[in-house]
Motif scaffolding. Structure first.
Motif, PDB file in Angstrom:
ATOM      1  N   ALA A 242       0.825  -1.207   0.000  1.00 28.62           N
ATOM      2  CA  ALA A 242       0.000   0.000   0.000  1.00 28.62           C
ATOM      3  C   ALA A 242       0.863   1.262   0.000  1.00 28.62           C
ATOM      4  O   ALA A 242       0.588   2.223  -0.737  1.00 28.62           O
ATOM      5  N   MET A 243       1.902   1.286   0.807  1.00 36.44           N
ATOM      6  CA  MET A 243       2.760   2.466   0.880  1.00 36.44           C
ATOM      7  C   MET A 243       3.530   2.671  -0.422  1.00 36.44           C
ATOM      8  O   MET A 243       3.728   3.802  -0.863  1.00 36.44           O
ATOM      9  N   ARG A 244       3.936   1.562  -1.037  1.00 37.56           N
ATOM     10  CA  ARG A 244       4.717   1.664  -2.276  1.00 37.56           C
ATOM     11  C   ARG A 244       3.842   2.032  -3.476  1.00 37.56           C
ATOM     12  O   ARG A 244       4.190   2.917  -4.257  1.00 37.56           O
ATOM     13  N   TRP A 245       2.704   1.357  -3.633  1.00 36.17           N
ATOM     14  CA  TRP A 245       1.936   1.475  -4.878  1.00 36.17           C
ATOM     15  C   TRP A 245       0.712   2.376  -4.772  1.00 36.17           C
ATOM     16  O   TRP A 245       0.247   2.915  -5.775  1.00 36.17           O
ATOM     17  N   GLU A 246       0.165   2.558  -3.551  1.00 40.58           N
ATOM     18  CA  GLU A 246      -0.991   3.446  -3.393  1.00 40.58           C
ATOM     19  C   GLU A 246      -0.566   4.841  -2.935  1.00 40.58           C
ATOM     20  O   GLU A 246      -1.025   5.847  -3.479  1.00 40.58           O
ATOM     21  N   ASP A 247       0.319   4.891  -1.937  1.00 43.77           N
ATOM     22  CA  ASP A 247       0.711   6.176  -1.357  1.00 43.77           C
ATOM     23  C   ASP A 247       1.899   6.812  -2.083  1.00 43.77           C
ATOM     24  O   ASP A 247       2.097   8.024  -1.982  1.00 43.77           O
ATOM     25  N   ASP A 248       2.700   5.995  -2.746  1.00 48.01           N
ATOM     26  CA  ASP A 248       3.935   6.464  -3.387  1.00 48.01           C
ATOM     27  C   ASP A 248       4.826   7.191  -2.386  1.00 48.01           C
ATOM     28  O   ASP A 248       5.421   8.232  -2.679  1.00 48.01           O
ATOM     29  N   SER A 249       4.949   6.617  -1.182  1.00 47.27           N
ATOM     30  CA  SER A 249       5.724   7.273  -0.121  1.00 47.27           C
ATOM     31  C   SER A 249       7.065   6.600   0.142  1.00 47.27           C
ATOM     32  O   SER A 249       7.814   7.049   1.011  1.00 47.27           O
ATOM     33  N   MET A 250       7.383   5.536  -0.625  1.00 45.36           N
ATOM     34  CA  MET A 250       8.620   4.806  -0.384  1.00 45.36           C
ATOM     35  C   MET A 250       9.654   5.004  -1.482  1.00 45.36           C
ATOM     36  O   MET A 250      10.774   4.476  -1.390  1.00 45.36           O
ATOM     37  N   GLY A 251       9.318   5.762  -2.511  1.00 44.42           N
ATOM     38  CA  GLY A 251      10.260   5.981  -3.601  1.00 44.42           C
ATOM     39  C   GLY A 251      10.462   4.714  -4.425  1.00 44.42           C
ATOM     40  O   GLY A 251       9.891   3.666  -4.142  1.00 44.42           O
ATOM     41  N   GLY A 252      11.300   4.819  -5.438  1.00 40.52           N
ATOM     42  CA  GLY A 252      11.527   3.674  -6.318  1.00 40.52           C
ATOM     43  C   GLY A 252      12.828   2.951  -6.069  1.00 40.52           C
ATOM     44  O   GLY A 252      13.078   1.890  -6.641  1.00 40.52           O
ATOM     45  N   ASN A 253      13.679   3.483  -5.177  1.00 35.87           N
ATOM     46  CA  ASN A 253      14.979   2.868  -4.909  1.00 35.87           C
ATOM     47  C   ASN A 253      14.877   1.954  -3.697  1.00 35.87           C
ATOM     48  O   ASN A 253      15.265   2.308  -2.585  1.00 35.87           O
ATOM     49  N   VAL A 254      14.344   0.755  -3.912  1.00 33.17           N
ATOM     50  CA  VAL A 254      14.075  -0.162  -2.797  1.00 33.17           C
ATOM     51  C   VAL A 254      14.963  -1.401  -2.837  1.00 33.17           C
ATOM     52  O   VAL A 254      14.762  -2.332  -2.058  1.00 33.17           O
ATOM     53  N   LEU A 255      15.948  -1.416  -3.711  1.00 33.28           N
ATOM     54  CA  LEU A 255      16.809  -2.590  -3.846  1.00 33.28           C
ATOM     55  C   LEU A 255      18.219  -2.295  -3.328  1.00 33.28           C
ATOM     56  O   LEU A 255      19.215  -2.715  -3.907  1.00 33.28           O
ATOM     57  N   GLY A 256      18.298  -1.594  -2.209  1.00 35.24           N
ATOM     58  CA  GLY A 256      19.592  -1.262  -1.637  1.00 35.24           C
ATOM     59  C   GLY A 256      19.837  -1.976  -0.321  1.00 35.24           C
ATOM     60  O   GLY A 256      19.017  -2.758   0.161  1.00 35.24           O
ATOM     61  N   LYS A 257      21.013  -1.703   0.250  1.00 37.22           N
ATOM     62  CA  LYS A 257      21.378  -2.239   1.557  1.00 37.22           C
ATOM     63  C   LYS A 257      21.499  -1.084   2.538  1.00 37.22           C
ATOM     64  O   LYS A 257      21.302   0.081   2.183  1.00 37.22           O
TER      65      LYS A 257
END
Length: 452
Positions: A242-257
């Motif tokens: 929900a936060m990623r795809w509905e709210d767009d509050s997590m940004g697109g750079n989610v494959l980091g450490k």
């Protein structure tokens, strides 16, 4: 429920990011006992590295028969498995609290009971930590630090978004709402996430604990099986989606450490994320983060009232000679135990750290009992150079939440198996959490079966 005072220490941060190693079994030509020790800060951390080198020199002056060779090599299960088997690992291993059980079972680390129990501070060490390191009279390691996960947040972004910097979110519902507000009002990522190098599984575990769930459970036959394919973990995944795809509050750079997110957080591009606030503060500052903007909050909750705890442990290779074992315990005592138990040493280190710009006084979970931690906090108080009040919500949570340890068996393998679950939910809008959890459950049960 534990009181905050029994858990809270005010420490000098000497945390290191590690990398390099040397064979150390052969005695030195001059008759000295040589030990290679993990825990030397990387060259990029100039202040911490200087402190390490100064302490190394002081130790060798006090122990002229011992030669310490520092290693900034990071712990990695895949790298160290062949090194331990072949005898090329460092003498002193710096490992996360998830590793001792496996290392002890495989007989890859030495029993330090005789040397450790002779230390004057041994009886004051935190029993919750030492429970992972002792079997009967045997002692297989000594602690460097302990941590509890919480929320690191950017106070400046909170203020810019119209939120109160002194009142970070305490529940996941509040996290979601405030992350959306930060993104909309500031353009920054409201809530950052990490999903690679086992960090996705690690965070999924911590979040499931906060929802009242667990990762593994022991059956009537005494065997461990996966326990995460349940409502608690599904709530975590549903909220991520929900936060990623509905709210767009997590940004697109989610494959980091974690290192990637610290850098973004220090640059003021992330509003909040889950980590150990005390552990990452020095790295945040080293990356150019503004000290005034750093805030530490409680681990957000969804009904579980729990925070994941872990730590960093020093163990000694089973290949070490008796002389090396004795030298290793002396080094661990000098470098990690005395600064947290002896006021005179703590003050000397605090003065040196403050002079070099190293943070002093960041609230941490102590590795010693309440009396010892309080004594050290009082001694170094004049040299504290951080805004302790900015950690107040985090400190308050330490006495309110129950501490839940990481999985007691195959933790890193479990995390690795769960990384793809976190990655899929955050990179594919059509990802099916139920299917992902079912597949991961099968995978993890195979891992557990092999280990038991």
């Amino acid at each position: 429920m534990r009181s905050p005072l029994s858990l809270l220490g005010l420490g000098v941060l000497t945390a290191a990011t590690l990398t390099g190693c040397a064979q150390n079994d052969a005695p030195a030509a001059d008759g000295k006992t040589t030990i290679t020790v993990m825990g030397m800060p990387a060259a990029t951390k100039a202040a911490e590295l200087k402190l390490f080198k100064d302490q190394e020199a002081a130790f060798e002056r006090a122990n002229p028969d011992i030669d310490v060779v520092g290693s900034d090599m990071p712990w990695d299960v895949k790298t160290f498995a062949p090194m331990l088997a072949g005898g090329s690992a460092p003498t002193v291993l710096r490992v996360p609290l998830t590793e001792p059980a496996g290392l002890i079972e495989r007989r890859q680390v030495a029993d330090l009971g005789k040397e450790s129990r002779a230390l004057p501070e041994f009886a004051s060490l935190n029993p919750d930590i030492m429970a992972y390191l002792t079997q009967g009279d045997a002692v297989y390691g000594l602690p460097e630090k302990a941590y509890a996960l919480g929320l690191a947040y950017n106070r400046a972004l909170f203020a810019k978004a119209g939120l109160d910097p002194d009142k970070p979110p305490a529940t996941w519902d509040e996290v979601r709402a405030q992350a959306k507000q930060i993104s909309e009002k500031t353009g920054a990522v409201g809530f950052g996430e990490i999903t690679t190098n086992n960090s996705g599984g690690w965070h999924l575990t911590a979040y499931a604990y906060s929802e009242g769930g667990s990762m593994i459970a022991r059956g009537a036959d005494g065997k461990w099986t996966a326990a995460f394919n349940d409502a608690a973990t599904r709530r975590v995944l549903d909220r991520w989606r929900a936060m990623r795809w509905e709210d767009d509050s997590m940004g697109g750079n989610v494959l980091g450490k974690q290192e990637d997110l610290i850098s973004q957080f220090a640059a003021g591009k992330v509003g909040m994320w889950v980590t150990s606030p005390s552990d990452i503060y020095a790295t945040y500052v080293n990356n150019g983060g503004e000290p005034e903007d750093f805030g530490g909050g409680a681990m957000p909750q969804g009904g579980g009232s729990a925070a994941l705890v872990g730590g960093t442990i020093h163990m000694v290779s089973a290949k070490a000679t008796p002389e090396q074992r004795a030298a290793a315990v002396k080094w661990i005592h000098f470098r990690y135990l005395k600064p947290n138990s002896d006021p005179q040493t703590a003050v000397a280190n605090a003065k040196a750290s403050a002079a070099d710009g190293v943070p002093v006084g960041v609230p941490v979970l102590p590795i010693f009992d309440e009396a010892t931690a309080g004594k050290i906090a009082k001694a170094i108080a004049p040299h504290v150079n951080v805004r302790k009040e900015h950690f107040a919500p985090y400190v308050a949570s330490l006495g309110a939440l129950k501490f839940t340890a990481e999985p007691q068996i195959s933790s890193q393998e479990i995390y690795a198996a769960l990384d793809p679950v976190a990655q899929a939910v955050l990179t594919r809008e059509d990802a099916d959490p139920a299917r992902l959890l079912a597949d991961a459950e099968t995978h993890v049960n195979a891992i557990l079966q092999k280990q038991q």
